[in-house]
Design an enzyme around this catalytic site. Structure first.
Site, PDB file in Angstrom:
ATOM      1  N   CYS A   1      -0.569   1.367   7.103  1.00 38.57           N
ATOM      2  CA  CYS A   1      -1.092   1.584   5.751  1.00 38.57           C
ATOM      3  C   CYS A   1      -2.451   2.283   5.778  1.00 38.57           C
ATOM      4  O   CYS A   1      -2.710   3.163   4.959  1.00 38.57           O
ATOM      5  CB  CYS A   1      -1.179   0.256   5.013  1.00 38.57           C
ATOM      6  SG  CYS A   1       0.456  -0.465   4.711  1.00 38.57           S
TER       7      CYS A   1
ATOM      8  N   GLU B   1       0.821  -1.209   0.000  1.00 37.77           N
ATOM      9  CA  GLU B   1       0.000   0.000   0.000  1.00 37.77           C
ATOM     10  C   GLU B   1       0.860   1.267   0.000  1.00 37.77           C
ATOM     11  O   GLU B   1       0.572   2.216  -0.738  1.00 37.77           O
ATOM     12  CB  GLU B   1      -0.918   0.039   1.236  1.00 37.77           C
ATOM     13  CG  GLU B   1      -1.930  -1.082   1.277  1.00 37.77           C
ATOM     14  CD  GLU B   1      -1.469  -2.279   2.099  1.00 37.77           C
ATOM     15  OE1 GLU B   1      -2.324  -2.923   2.722  1.00 37.77           O
ATOM     16  OE2 GLU B   1      -0.258  -2.577   2.111  1.00 37.77           O
TER      17      GLU B   1
END
Length: 156
Positions: A90, A59
């Site tokens: 993330c 991510e």
């Protein structure tokens, strides 16, 4: 014209291919595609081991690449497709980037920050709320992770 569900399935399928690449590289198999206006603007897979970087989650790498592609750290109007529910690091990066929507394949019962352990995207105290849902390829993503960790245990 495709439905949102069909579009989501397509992009999660692309993310799953990236997760398979991560596994082939000896990384935890997580893949991400960031999409704006139904066009891929970034793709990444986990690279913490390869990069010697604990923040090199799929991510984070995809968000960095998307920001560079758009020449903006705000990813307004973007959707992030990921094979595994994001962790707290993330999830917070996704909030800061103002990603509109996250669709993930499988939950992470140990550290998931969307619906498993924490519900960071639902916290009204943040300055941006991310829409989220669990999408397609749940079993495939889960099986890929389970196979990866089983092979790691067998090596030790």
């Amino acid at each position: 014209m495709k439905t949102q569900s069909e579009i989501d399935k397509y992009w999660l399928g692309e993310a799953l291919k990236l997760a398979e690449q991560a596994k082939a590289c000896g990384e935890v198999p997580v893949g991400v595609v960031v999409v704006k206006a139904n066009q891929s603007i970034s793709r990444a897979f986990n690279r913490p081991i390869m990069d010697n970087d604990p923040t090199a989650h799929a991510e984070i790498l995809a968000l960095r690449q998307a920001g560079a592609t758009l020449n903006n750290y705000r990813l307004n109007g973007c959707s992030l497709y990921v094979t595994l529910e994001p962790c707290p690091m993330c999830a917070m990066a996704i909030v800061h980037a103002r990603v509109e929507r996250v669709v993930f394949s499988t939950t992470d019962p140990k550290i998931g920050a969307v619906c498993s352990i924490q519900q960071m995207f639902d916290d009204q105290r943040y300055n941006h709320q991310v829409k989220w849902e669990q999408g397609s390829y749940t079993q495939e993503a889960k099986q890929l992770l389970q196979q990866f960790f089983l092979s790691c245990r067998q090596l030790n």
